[in-house]
Motif scaffolding. Structure first.
Motif, short mmCIF file in Angstrom:
data_model
loop_
_atom_site.label_atom_id
_atom_site.label_comp_id
_atom_site.label_asym_id
_atom_site.label_seq_id
_atom_site.Cartn_x
_atom_site.Cartn_y
_atom_site.Cartn_z
N PRO A 148 0.82 -1.22 0.00
CA PRO A 148 0.00 0.00 0.00
C PRO A 148 0.85 1.26 0.00
O PRO A 148 0.52 2.24 -0.66
CB PRO A 148 -0.81 -0.12 1.29
CG PRO A 148 -0.91 -1.59 1.53
CD PRO A 148 0.41 -2.15 1.05
N PHE A 149 2.01 1.23 0.68
CA PHE A 149 2.88 2.42 0.73
C PHE A 149 3.36 2.77 -0.68
O PHE A 149 3.31 3.93 -1.09
CB PHE A 149 4.07 2.16 1.67
CG PHE A 149 4.99 3.34 1.80
CD1 PHE A 149 4.70 4.37 2.68
CD2 PHE A 149 6.13 3.45 1.00
CE1 PHE A 149 5.53 5.48 2.78
CE2 PHE A 149 6.96 4.55 1.09
CZ PHE A 149 6.67 5.57 1.99
N SER A 150 3.83 1.76 -1.43
CA SER A 150 4.33 2.01 -2.79
C SER A 150 3.21 2.58 -3.67
O SER A 150 3.42 3.52 -4.43
CB SER A 150 4.82 0.71 -3.44
OG SER A 150 5.89 0.20 -2.74
N PHE A 179 -3.00 17.46 -1.35
CA PHE A 179 -4.27 17.23 -2.04
C PHE A 179 -4.26 15.95 -2.88
O PHE A 179 -5.30 15.29 -3.02
CB PHE A 179 -4.66 18.44 -2.89
CG PHE A 179 -5.30 19.52 -2.06
CD1 PHE A 179 -6.62 19.40 -1.64
CD2 PHE A 179 -4.58 20.61 -1.64
CE1 PHE A 179 -7.21 20.37 -0.83
CE2 PHE A 179 -5.15 21.59 -0.83
CZ PHE A 179 -6.47 21.47 -0.42
N ALA A 180 -3.10 15.58 -3.39
CA ALA A 180 -3.04 14.31 -4.13
C ALA A 180 -3.22 13.14 -3.16
O ALA A 180 -3.93 12.17 -3.47
CB ALA A 180 -1.71 14.19 -4.86
N ALA A 181 -2.61 13.24 -1.98
CA ALA A 181 -2.78 12.17 -0.98
C ALA A 181 -4.24 12.09 -0.53
O ALA A 181 -4.80 11.00 -0.38
CB ALA A 181 -1.86 12.42 0.21
N LEU A 182 -4.86 13.27 -0.34
CA LEU A 182 -6.28 13.29 0.03
C LEU A 182 -7.13 12.64 -1.07
O LEU A 182 -8.07 11.88 -0.80
CB LEU A 182 -6.74 14.74 0.27
CG LEU A 182 -8.21 14.93 0.62
CD1 LEU A 182 -8.53 14.31 1.99
CD2 LEU A 182 -8.59 16.42 0.63
N ALA A 183 -6.75 12.94 -2.32
CA ALA A 183 -7.49 12.36 -3.45
C ALA A 183 -7.39 10.84 -3.46
O ALA A 183 -8.39 10.15 -3.68
CB ALA A 183 -6.92 12.92 -4.77
N VAL A 184 -6.21 10.30 -3.20
CA VAL A 184 -6.04 8.84 -3.17
C VAL A 184 -6.92 8.26 -2.05
O VAL A 184 -7.62 7.25 -2.24
CB VAL A 184 -4.56 8.44 -2.96
CG1 VAL A 184 -4.42 6.92 -2.87
CG2 VAL A 184 -3.69 8.97 -4.10
N ALA A 185 -6.89 8.92 -0.89
CA ALA A 185 -7.68 8.43 0.26
C ALA A 185 -9.17 8.40 -0.08
O ALA A 185 -9.84 7.39 0.13
CB ALA A 185 -7.44 9.33 1.46
N LEU A 186 -9.67 9.50 -0.64
CA LEU A 186 -11.11 9.59 -0.92
C LEU A 186 -11.52 8.69 -2.09
O LEU A 186 -12.62 8.16 -2.11
CB LEU A 186 -11.52 11.03 -1.18
CG LEU A 186 -11.33 11.98 0.03
CD1 LEU A 186 -11.73 13.41 -0.34
CD2 LEU A 186 -12.15 11.51 1.22
N ALA A 187 -10.60 8.53 -3.05
CA ALA A 187 -10.90 7.68 -4.21
C ALA A 187 -11.20 6.25 -3.79
O ALA A 187 -11.95 5.55 -4.45
CB ALA A 187 -9.75 7.70 -5.20
N MET A 188 -10.61 5.82 -2.68
CA MET A 188 -10.84 4.45 -2.20
C MET A 188 -12.16 4.34 -1.44
O MET A 188 -12.69 3.25 -1.25
CB MET A 188 -9.70 4.01 -1.26
CG MET A 188 -8.37 3.92 -1.93
SD MET A 188 -8.35 2.64 -3.19
CE MET A 188 -7.56 3.50 -4.53
N LEU A 189 -12.67 5.47 -0.97
CA LEU A 189 -13.90 5.44 -0.16
C LEU A 189 -15.16 5.55 -0.99
O LEU A 189 -16.20 5.03 -0.62
CB LEU A 189 -13.88 6.57 0.87
CG LEU A 189 -12.79 6.49 1.95
CD1 LEU A 189 -12.85 7.71 2.86
CD2 LEU A 189 -12.95 5.22 2.78
N LEU A 247 -3.11 5.57 3.10
CA LEU A 247 -2.57 4.23 3.37
C LEU A 247 -3.66 3.34 3.97
O LEU A 247 -3.82 2.19 3.59
CB LEU A 247 -1.41 4.31 4.37
CG LEU A 247 -0.04 4.67 3.81
CD1 LEU A 247 0.98 4.74 4.94
CD2 LEU A 247 0.40 3.64 2.78
N SER A 248 -4.40 3.93 4.91
CA SER A 248 -5.44 3.16 5.60
C SER A 248 -6.57 2.77 4.64
O SER A 248 -7.03 1.62 4.64
CB SER A 248 -5.96 4.00 6.76
OG SER A 248 -7.20 3.55 7.17
N THR A 249 -7.01 3.70 3.79
CA THR A 249 -8.14 3.38 2.90
C THR A 249 -7.72 2.40 1.80
O THR A 249 -8.51 1.55 1.39
CB THR A 249 -8.76 4.64 2.26
OG1 THR A 249 -7.76 5.33 1.53
CG2 THR A 249 -9.36 5.57 3.29
N VAL A 250 -6.47 2.50 1.34
CA VAL A 250 -6.00 1.55 0.31
C VAL A 250 -5.94 0.14 0.89
O VAL A 250 -6.31 -0.83 0.23
CB VAL A 250 -4.63 2.00 -0.26
CG1 VAL A 250 -3.98 0.87 -1.06
CG2 VAL A 250 -4.81 3.22 -1.16
#
Lengths: 245, 278
Positions: free
Chosen positions: A97-99, A147-157, A237-240
């Motif tokens: 998930p980190f990668s 904002f990119a990290a936030l986008a990855v997090a929300l994209a998984m939700l 990381l958590s949502t992925v």
């Protein structure tokens, strides 16, 4: 970690390369309209401090572009998840998930900084030259990373592409207009200004503007943006990790 | 090579897998046969790390998928039911990204890409964008991609769904070839003839459980050798006979006649579950 990270990052960059002309054009439309409508027409007679309104506007537009384009990686991820099922290819591969999060976040940062470059070219075409030094780029780098990290997090939700559009409509668009892009936040009543200080974009616009005007950088916006980056990255990381059904 | 013990998975109130026990030895070409929603895809998704299980144990090539999921993934190749290629990238780029995901060196990626694209007869299309390929070519590319990191085990989820019969047979040949090269294959299908042609052993999966397991011949023979299909009162009815003469006599006596044919796996499935595969 390195090889899998590059695979995910490279995929996004190759897709961006394939679409570079239309993507560049679409990235140029909004800033161009804002520069013409607000910078040259409405703002022609307006001064903010000792700067013309166009000079005030450009760093704000750069901060806004870095936010919107970094956040747009969520759309790419969701298209890959819901329409092309490409996310399954990553899930079935030995990718941590980190990668994955780091690669998608940095792909968002790359697109965001490219969009900033387009804003600066437009500014140059309209005769505005500012000081684009390390403080300016540092602020936008941190802003786009968070904002990119936030986008990855929300994209998984989100459960569908339509949900993603709602997030953009309710979170990103208001922030774009209220986060110090078009007006000085301190010019508002104290209570309103205090509320807008909670928005990461407000700090990014402040720091980018100070950098662009050659003023000594204040550490506070950088600290706030770094904290946002850390929090949003951890959330991603958590949502992925939980994205498998 | 694959082992599951009491594997369970539910989606809300729907039980997708209900204590699935499975054992597939190395080198076998094994087919899960069952209707949509039987649990075939869920089992594959759990084994390949796409879904969480609720309980139970699963091993691939002796590796516990809970204890070392990344190692388990390195041993497996997967071609999903949905075409999940990057349509805006070329055939070669899709292969290259996959190789990088599995930490293959540049030389390995180059060599495997050529070898596998030649195997699936796509080498001349290496620089074509995936969106320009037909459905059959995309399926073949998915199999090539799934094999590029040299997995010991290949999972194919409905590998020929939506393909026309001629293309389907080419994909079957490819799957047989891959299996003959020593790769264990587990495929899911709801095409009876696909399971009969390809699989050394099949398992009928129904409502999340394996209801019968064996070679296609063994399972079909349990029902009989000959099937007589008759149409009575608006319903198609199949009757099974061990002897061809008995079946012929039955048909001769049936009002409106009927059709004589050999028993197949679908007959066995209906006999065991009361439901059709399709």
């Amino acid at each position: 970690m390195t090889s899998a990270f590059w695979a995910v990052y490279l995929r996004e960059i190759l897709i961006m390369k394939r679409r570079i002309l239309r993507q560049s054009a679409s990235m140029a439309v909004s800033p161009l309209l804002y520069v013409v409508a607000f910078g040259c027409a409405l703002g022609a007679a307006v001064k903010v401090g000792d700067r013309s309104y166009l000079e005030f506007l450009i760093p704000g537009l750069a901060a806004m572009a870095s936010m919107t384009q970094a956040f747009a990686i969520a759309t790419e991820i969701n298209v890959a998840r819901f329409y092309f099922f490409a996310f399954e290819e990553f899930q079935a591969a030995p990718v941590s998930p980190f990668s994955y999060v780091l690669a998608e976040t940095l792909a968002g940062v790359t697109k965001a900084l490219y969009a900033v470059l387009i804003v600066l070219i437009i500014a140059l075409l309209f005769g505005t030259r500012l000081n684009y030094g390390p403080a300016f780029w540092g602020a936008l780098l941190l802003n786009s990373f968070s904002f990119a990290a936030l986008a990855v997090a929300l994209a998984m939700l989100v459960k569908s592409h339509a949900d993603q559009s709602l997030l953009t409509a309710f979170v990103i668009t208001p922030m774009a207009f209220l986060g110090g892009t078009f007006f000085p936040v301190d010019a508002l009543p104290a209570w309103a200004s205090a509320i807008l200080r909670f928005l990461p974009l407000t700090h990014a616009a402040d720091a980018a503007r100070a950098g662009a005007f050659g003023l000594p950088p204040s550490p506070l916006p950088f600290i706030i943006l770094a904290c946002c980056s850390l929090v949003f990255f951890s959330l991603a990381l958590s949502t992925v990790k939980k994205a498998r059904n | 090579m694959i082992k599951t013990e009491s594997l369970k998975k539910s989606f809300g109130r729907t039980r997708a897998l209900d204590s699935l026990d499975l054992e597939v030895p190395e080198g076998e070409l094994f087919a899960f046969l069952g209707p949509n929603g039987a649990g075939k895809t869920t089992a594959i998704r759990i084994l390949t790390g796409l879904s969480f299980k609720d309980s139970g144990k699963a091993f691939v090539a002796g590796v516990d998928i809970d204890k070392d999921p990344l190692k388990a993934k390195r041993l497996c190749g997967l071609a999903t039911q949905n075409v999940n290629l990057d349509s805006e990238l070329s055939v070669r780029e899709n292969m290259d990204i996959h190789g990088r995901l599995f930490s293959m060196s540049a030389k390995e990626r180059r060599e495997r890409t050529r070898e596998l694209l030649e195997l699936v007869e796509l080498w001349d299309r290496a620089d074509s964008l995936v969106k320009s390929l037909s459905g059959g070519l995309k399926r073949r590319l998915m199999i090539a991609r799934a094999l590029s990191h040299g997995p010991r085990l290949l999972f194919l989820d409905e590998p020929t769904v939506g393909l026309d019969p001629a293309i389907r047979r080419r994909v079957w040949s490819l799957i047989k070839t891959v299996n003959q090269k020593g790769v264990t294959v587990l495929l899911t299908t709801h095409y009876i003839e696909e399971a009969e042609f390809l699989a050394g052993r099949v398992a009928f999966i129904h409502e999340g459980r394996i209801v019968r397991e064996g070679t296609p011949g063994e399972i079909a023979l349990e029902v009989g050798k000959w099937a007589a299909d008759t149409f009575q009162d608006g319903v198609l009815k199949s009757s099974f006979f061990a002897d061809k003469r008995e079946a012929t006599e039955f048909l001769a006596a049936a009002p409106g006649g009927g059709t004589l044919r050999k028993v197949n796996l679908e007959d066995a499935f209906i006999h065991l579950t009361g439901k059709r595969v399709l």
